[in-house]
Motif scaffolding. Structure first.
Motif, mmCIF file in Angstrom:
data_model
loop_
_atom_site.group_PDB
_atom_site.id
_atom_site.type_symbol
_atom_site.label_atom_id
_atom_site.label_comp_id
_atom_site.label_asym_id
_atom_site.label_seq_id
_atom_site.Cartn_x
_atom_site.Cartn_y
_atom_site.Cartn_z
ATOM 1 N N THR A 108 -8.125 -7.909 15.288
ATOM 2 C CA THR A 108 -8.741 -7.038 14.283
ATOM 3 C C THR A 108 -7.934 -7.038 12.999
ATOM 4 O O THR A 108 -8.479 -7.144 11.895
ATOM 5 C CB THR A 108 -8.870 -5.600 14.830
ATOM 6 O OG1 THR A 108 -9.772 -5.618 15.940
ATOM 7 C CG2 THR A 108 -9.389 -4.635 13.778
ATOM 8 N N TYR A 109 -6.608 -6.916 13.114
ATOM 9 C CA TYR A 109 -5.739 -6.915 11.935
ATOM 10 C C TYR A 109 -5.820 -8.241 11.180
ATOM 11 O O TYR A 109 -5.771 -8.263 9.950
ATOM 12 C CB TYR A 109 -4.298 -6.620 12.337
ATOM 13 C CG TYR A 109 -4.023 -5.169 12.697
ATOM 14 C CD1 TYR A 109 -5.030 -4.217 12.769
ATOM 15 C CD2 TYR A 109 -2.734 -4.760 12.975
ATOM 16 C CE1 TYR A 109 -4.766 -2.904 13.110
ATOM 17 C CE2 TYR A 109 -2.450 -3.438 13.310
ATOM 18 C CZ TYR A 109 -3.464 -2.515 13.368
ATOM 19 O OH TYR A 109 -3.189 -1.218 13.701
ATOM 20 N N LEU A 110 -5.932 -9.343 11.898
ATOM 21 C CA LEU A 110 -6.064 -10.646 11.247
ATOM 22 C C LEU A 110 -7.362 -10.709 10.440
ATOM 23 O O LEU A 110 -7.367 -11.136 9.281
ATOM 24 C CB LEU A 110 -6.043 -11.767 12.279
ATOM 25 C CG LEU A 110 -6.208 -13.175 11.705
ATOM 26 C CD1 LEU A 110 -4.917 -13.630 11.033
ATOM 27 C CD2 LEU A 110 -6.607 -14.139 12.796
ATOM 28 N N ILE B 116 -16.486 -6.111 6.251
ATOM 29 C CA ILE B 116 -15.403 -6.162 7.239
ATOM 30 C C ILE B 116 -14.385 -5.073 6.935
ATOM 31 O O ILE B 116 -13.966 -4.321 7.819
ATOM 32 C CB ILE B 116 -14.734 -7.558 7.254
ATOM 33 C CG1 ILE B 116 -15.685 -8.608 7.808
ATOM 34 C CG2 ILE B 116 -13.422 -7.538 8.028
ATOM 35 C CD1 ILE B 116 -16.053 -8.427 9.269
ATOM 36 N N GLN B 117 -13.975 -4.988 5.672
ATOM 37 C CA GLN B 117 -12.973 -3.990 5.297
ATOM 38 C C GLN B 117 -13.487 -2.576 5.570
ATOM 39 O O GLN B 117 -12.766 -1.745 6.137
ATOM 40 C CB GLN B 117 -12.613 -4.154 3.819
ATOM 41 C CG GLN B 117 -11.309 -3.516 3.458
ATOM 42 C CD GLN B 117 -10.871 -3.873 2.047
ATOM 43 O OE1 GLN B 117 -11.699 -4.056 1.157
ATOM 44 N NE2 GLN B 117 -9.568 -3.957 1.845
ATOM 45 N N SER B 118 -14.711 -2.304 5.218
ATOM 46 C CA SER B 118 -15.292 -0.976 5.431
ATOM 47 C C SER B 118 -15.431 -0.644 6.926
ATOM 48 O O SER B 118 -15.106 0.461 7.358
ATOM 49 C CB SER B 118 -16.667 -0.918 4.756
ATOM 50 O OG SER B 118 -17.322 0.280 5.061
ATOM 51 N N ASN B 119 -15.900 -1.605 7.703
ATOM 52 C CA ASN B 119 -16.135 -1.360 9.131
ATOM 53 C C ASN B 119 -14.849 -1.269 9.952
ATOM 54 O O ASN B 119 -14.821 -0.598 10.979
ATOM 55 C CB ASN B 119 -17.036 -2.446 9.714
ATOM 56 C CG ASN B 119 -18.452 -2.361 9.190
ATOM 57 O OD1 ASN B 119 -18.929 -1.286 8.827
ATOM 58 N ND2 ASN B 119 -19.119 -3.490 9.123
ATOM 59 N N LEU B 120 -13.793 -1.949 9.531
ATOM 60 C CA LEU B 120 -12.552 -1.966 10.316
ATOM 61 C C LEU B 120 -11.506 -0.969 9.826
ATOM 62 O O LEU B 120 -10.516 -0.727 10.520
ATOM 63 C CB LEU B 120 -11.951 -3.372 10.331
ATOM 64 C CG LEU B 120 -12.782 -4.461 10.998
ATOM 65 C CD1 LEU B 120 -12.045 -5.792 10.957
ATOM 66 C CD2 LEU B 120 -13.146 -4.081 12.422
ATOM 67 N N GLU B 121 -11.695 -0.404 8.660
ATOM 68 C CA GLU B 121 -10.684 0.490 8.066
ATOM 69 C C GLU B 121 -10.228 1.602 9.013
ATOM 70 O O GLU B 121 -9.043 1.911 9.091
ATOM 71 C CB GLU B 121 -11.218 1.105 6.768
ATOM 72 C CG GLU B 121 -10.244 2.045 6.079
ATOM 73 C CD GLU B 121 -8.993 1.340 5.577
ATOM 74 O OE1 GLU B 121 -7.897 1.935 5.706
ATOM 75 O OE2 GLU B 121 -9.091 0.219 5.065
#
Length: 183
Positions: free
Chosen positions: A69-71, A167-172
């Motif tokens: 996830t971090y990658l 991606i940024q919004s969903n994983l934040e």
């Protein structure tokens, strides 16, 4: 109370407190100035304009899902920093490295003769002062990807294409950043 038993109990209490402080690798750059061979965190290398190689390495307490996830989050973050809209993953891999630690809650208390473990699966001889009563397996994960960044609308038919903002919004909410200890 036996002095040896009291010292052992104190050592166990100290180890318990130290282990309670241990946490998974937070989302942060790897410390490339460290002399350690294993550096948890993310790194990136620019290969050419719009093309990067990324890695995220976790410690023994960081699950594979978190490392991956971090990658992906770093890929989205970097894509936006570079002025692009979406990225394509052209190569992706996750490695694991396992190690087993054997420990004795009461070292030497019962004579200390036991088998010792070294390396991948090699048992060797009898040792003095070590009773291997407890075995703990640890796994470290390291995820790597090569990405190509693009501008404009992401193609809807490419499963390796990711919209960086989505991606940024969903994983934040899944990103754990380091605690600022300078306060």
């Amino acid at each position: 109370m036996n002095k040896k038993l009291l010292l052992t109990a104190a050592a166990l209490a100290g180890l318990t407190l130290l282990s309670a402080c241990a946490t998974a690798t937070p989302y942060a750059p790897a410390d490339l100035t460290s002399s350690r061979s294993y550096r948890p965190g993310f790194t990136e290398s620019k290969l050419e304009e719009g093309r990067f190689r990324l890695t995220f390495a976790g410690n023994d307490l960081t699950p594979r899902d978190t490392v991956e996830t971090y990658l992906l989050y770093r890929a989205a973050e970097l894509t936006l920093q570079e002025g692009y809209d979406w990225f394509e993953v052209v190569n992706r891999d996750t490695d694991s490295r396992r190690r087993t630690v054997y420990s004795d809650p009461f070292p030497g208390l019962y004579g200390g003769l036991s088998w010792r473990y070294y390396g991948r699966s090699r048992w060797t001889g009898w040792g003095m002062g070590y009773d291997s009563w407890d075995a703990q397996e640890y796994t470290r994960y390291e995820a790597r990807a090569e990405i190509v960044m693009h501008k404009g609308a992401k193609p809807s038919d490419d499963p390796n294409a990711y919209d960086a903002r989505s991606i940024q919004s969903n994983l934040e909410s899944r990103i754990v950043r380091p605690v600022d200890t300078r306060r």
